[in-house]
Each structure stands twice: as structure tokens, then as C-alpha cells.
Design a protein around this motif. Structure first.
Motif, PDB file in Angstrom:
ATOM      1  N   ARG A 342      27.914  16.740   8.039  1.00 39.50           N
ATOM      2  CA  ARG A 342      26.890  15.701   8.119  1.00 39.50           C
ATOM      3  C   ARG A 342      25.780  16.115   9.089  1.00 39.50           C
ATOM      4  NH1 ARG A 342      28.746   9.928   9.293  1.00 39.50           N
ATOM      5  NH2 ARG A 342      26.643   9.562   8.454  1.00 39.50           N
ATOM      6  N   ASP A 352      22.008  11.726   3.384  1.00 46.89           N
ATOM      7  CA  ASP A 352      23.221  11.609   4.195  1.00 46.89           C
ATOM      8  C   ASP A 352      24.402  11.206   3.320  1.00 46.89           C
ATOM      9  OD1 ASP A 352      24.840  11.644   6.376  1.00 46.89           O
ATOM     10  OD2 ASP A 352      24.175   9.708   7.178  1.00 46.89           O
ATOM     11  N   THR A 354      28.701   9.943   3.875  1.00 45.19           N
ATOM     12  CA  THR A 354      29.732   9.572   4.825  1.00 45.19           C
ATOM     13  C   THR A 354      30.958  10.469   4.656  1.00 45.19           C
ATOM     14  OG1 THR A 354      30.720   7.950   3.324  1.00 45.19           O
ATOM     15  CG2 THR A 354      28.949   7.186   4.779  1.00 45.19           C
TER      16      THR A 354
END
Length: 452
Positions: A342, A352, A354
Motif C-alpha cells: 500500500r 489505493d 485495503t
């Protein structure tokens, strides 16, 4: 006849109070040129070193947190902390605590001191407190100087933890401070052992060298493939267990055990030094203690404590053997990779993702599958896999791991070149260090997660 009786006025000599004795011993210590030099060095040298190294193009990447000294000022005090726990603090305790009683033997001033203070107990307390104060002053100088030097040279930026997650500047500062506080426990243990050596061995230089020699022996022992219980039973384990503060969640189990063991050693060594000091014959200026008493009182109880601690920890802790298993290594590598992936994504200005959606996992073996995948070694190999949203293909990256006996590992990228093959990555604002090229991690030796 008148008899005159004259009253006999007798002045009773009272012992000097502990505060006055403490001030006297503190002045004696600080007046020594080597102590003044040490104080000056501890409050200036670390800051200058951190600031100078942070400005260099080559960083001490083989040192824990050394690779991040360009990125944040909070990496510098952790680099200094690693060096201090290995070399600086044992030497400082030797110079201060290891000589505080022996210096009186060399100078032959015990009788003068006893006449002035009139209490061996208060002499011991004053000397112990004075040496402790100087040691705390030196440790505070190392911590403050390195932190100020790092922040002024690089800045108050986030710090990358040992599992790849970013620590906010305030969180990083708090954990750095806590790490320095935690190493006070093993420092006190070495200081107490220095007091014991100074009392028991008198003029002998071995009393001065005892804390440093013990610290060196513990460093050698930590490099050996010892069982977890034996490793945690050593009084200096907290010098390296602070690493667990920089993972999420923090690996506090080994650190708490290390601190408790260190404090128990500190209490035992101080009590033994107290007993030896009170039983000493000060009427003979050439006698600086009984060798037999020093052996039985100064050596056998610490050896018994070590055996007792190993036995208790063997029964109490869940881990067996080295504590380094295949499932733990795979979990640590996958977690660190996901966090650092990340970070690389933000560097490259990509969308982005997770950790939950990334679903990173690692498959690790040792010795090319020819040996049991457990224990330390530089022959670990891991293949990391991850999945990007809306992408059918599975990404893979290869890492060569060097896992040390205390659970710390260095993962060295071995391709593909687009992910971890190069030291630098090309970002929209220029080249930047590639966080996936090489990274540090930590295996929790006391983890009880089921084998996978």
C-alpha cells in the motif's frame, strides 16, 4: 568540705544522613574526568551522528530501522538504541557502577569514609543511588540527543514499523520514548551486577569488567539457537525485545517477561552486594573481601536464579523450541508485504487498496524444502501472492529471508523487478526508495496461533 561535681558533657556522634552522603558521592562521581567526558559524549555525540548519517547517501540498512533514516527523524534514536543495548550501556554501567566501590579500595580511603559517615549501610545506599543517578543521566542523554538530532535533520515524519504499517509522528515518538524506558530494566540489572562485582572483587579489574563481559556473553547466547525459555530468562533480553513495540498489535509478551526478569536480577544482585558489603572487614586496609564468600554469595545465587527462571518459563510459556515456525514466518511476511504494498501504491500514485481486498499470503520453506521449516537461518525462501480488485491474475513476488534467533528477519526481494527487483521506484515526483525491495520484520516467539 565541699565537693563539686562537674557535669560531663559528652557529644554523641551521629551518622551522616543519606541525602548528605548521596550528594557527597554524586559530587565525587561527577568530579571524575572520565564521567564528565561520558556525560558530554552521551548528550552530544548521538545527535551529531544521527544528523550526519541521515544526510549521507548510504544508510546502515543492515541495522534495524537504519534504512528509514532518510524518511523520518524517529528512525535515528532507534538505531542508537540498538547500538546502545549492544555496546554503549554495558560499558557505561561498567565504568560507573563497576568502579564505585572498587575505587575506595585502590585509594585506601575506606577508613576515612567510615569515620566521616559512621554507617556502612548509609555508605552503600549513597553510592548505589549516586551511580544510578549518573547512569540515568547518561541514558537520558543518549535518547534525547539522538531524537533531537534526527528530528532536526530529517523531520517529524511517519515511521514504518516492523510489520510495514505506518506510525504517525506522535505515535512513533511515544513508542520511541517507551522503547528507551523499557531498556532501563536491563540497564539496572547490569548496574546492580556492576555493584556486586565492585564489592566482591575489590581492587581486581574484573569487577569493573563484569557488566560488559556478562553483556557480551548474553549477546553470544542470543545468537545461538536456544529454546525460547532460556532466551527469555537472560537478564539482557529486554535490550532487543523492544522491537515488538513497533508491530501492530504490539508484541508485548516477550518484552514484559524480559523487563520482569531484568528487574528480578537487579534486586538480587543489589541485595547480594549489600550483604557482602556489610560483612566486610574494614579494619584491614589490604583486605578487600573473601574470595570464598564472593564465590558463594556472588555467583551461586545468580546461577540458581537463572535455573529457576528457565524452569518457570518453560512451564508457563506456550512456545517450545526456538519459537520460529513456518506459519509464523508466513504470517509475518504476508502482513508486512501487504502494508508496504500500500505504501508503494501511494508512491506510484495508484488507486489505493485495503489489506482485506489485497488478500496477501506467503508460502515459505527452508533449505529448498530439504529441512524442517522452523528455526533461524538465512535459507528461508518465501513466495508472496496477492490479488488486486478487478484483476484476474494473481501477483507473486519472491523473497529470500535471513531469520535470526530472536525472531527478527530481513526479507530481500528476488523479483519480479517491477515489484521488488530495484532499490528505487520511479514516482511522479522523482525516484524514491522502494519499500518492497528489502524490509525488516519480526516473528512473535510467543505467538500461540494454530499451525497452518
Amino acid at each position: 568540705m565541699t565537693t563539686t561535681v562537674a557535669a560531663d558533657h559528652t557529644t554523641v556522634a551521629r551518622p551522616v544522613s543519606v541525602p548528605r552522603g548521596y550528594r557527597f558521592e554524586l559530587v565525587k562521581l561527577v568530579s571524575q574526568w572520565r564521567i564528565r567526558l561520558l556525560v558530554l559524549a552521551c548528550w552530544i555525540a548521538p545527535g551529531l551522528f544521527v544528523a550526519a548519517v541521515s544526510r549521507q547517501s548510504t544508510l546502515p540498512s543492515d541495522t534495524l530501522f537504519g534504512r528509514w533514516m532518510h524518511a523520518t527523524g524517529w528512525a535515528g534514536p532507534l538505531v542508537i538504541l540498538g547500538f546502545a543495548g549492544t555496546w554503549a550501556l554495558p560499558l557505561l554501567t561498567s565504568v560507573v557502577a563497576g568502579d564505585v566501590f572498587a575505587s575506595e579500595d585502590r585509594l585506601g580511603t575506606w577508613r576515612h569514609l567510615l569515620v566521616a559517615v559512621r554507617s556502612p549501610r548509609r555508605i552503600f545506599v549513597a553510592k548505589a543511588l549516586a551511580s544510578l543517578s549518573v547512569i540515568l543521566l547518561l541514558v537520558a542523554g543518549l535518547a534525547c540527543s539522538s531524537a533531537v538530532g534526527g528530528v532536526l535533520a530529517v523531520g517529524d515524519h511517519p515511521l514504518v514499523g516492523l510489520d510495514g504499517h505506518l506510525l504517525a509522528p506522535s505515535d512513533a515518538a511515544g513508542r520511541v520514548f517507551l522503547a528507551w524506558v523499557c531498556v532501563l530494566a536491563p540497564t539496572l540489572a547490569l548496574a546492580a551486577i556492576g555493584l556486586l562485582g565492585s564489592v566482591a572483587l575489590g581492587r581486581s579489574p574484573m569487577g569493573l569488567l563484569l557488566p560488559a563481559l556478562l553483556a557480551l556473553a548474553m549477546q553470544v547466547a542470543q545468537m545461538l539457537p536456544l529454546p525460547v525459555a532460556v532466551r527469555l530468562a537472560l537478564p539482557g533480553y529486554a535490550f532487543i525485545a523492544w522491537n515488538g513495540l513497533f508491530t501492530s498489535p504490539a508484541q508485548v509478551g516477550p518484552l514484559v517477561i524480559g523487563i520482569v526478569v531484568s528487574l528480578v536480577w537487579a534486586v538480587l544482585a543489589t541485595v547480594l552486594a549489600w550483604l557482602l558489603f556489610l560483612r566486610r572487614d574494614f579494619t584491614n586496609p589490604t583486605a578487600d573481601g573473601s574470595a570464598r564468600r564472593a564465590l558463594t554469595t556472588g555467583l551461586l545465587p545468580p546461577a540458581g536464579l537463572l535455573v529457576l527462571t528457565v524452569t518457570v518459563l518453560t512451564v508457563a510459556i506456550p512456545s517450545v523450541g526456538s519459537g520460529i515456525r513456518q506459519d509464523k514466518v508466513q504470517r509475518s511476511v504476508a502482513t508486512a508485504f501487504a502494508h508496504l504494498y500500500r505504501l508503494q501504491t501511494r508512491q506510484l500514485n495508484r488507486p489505493d487498496v485495503t489489506e482485506a481486498r489485497l488478500r496477501a499470503s506467503a508460502a515459505c520453506d527452508k533449505g529448498a524444502g530439504q529441512v524442517t521449516p522452523e528455526g533461524p537461518g538465512n535459507d528461508w525462501r518465501c513466495v508472496v501472492s496477492w490479488h488486486l480488485p478487478d484483476v484476474e491474475a494473481t501477483g507473486t513476488a519472491v523473497y529470500q529471508l535471513d531469520v535470526t534467533s530472536d525472531g527478527r528477519f530481513v526479507a530481500d526481494g528476488d523479483g519480479p523487478k517491477e515489484v521488488n527487483g530495484y532499490f528505487l521506484v520511479r514516482t511522479p515526483v522523482g525516484d524514491a526508495p522502494n519499500p518492497l525491495w528489502q524490509f525488516d520484520g519480526n516473528v512473535d516467539l510467543l505467538s500461540t496461533a494454530p499451525k497452518g
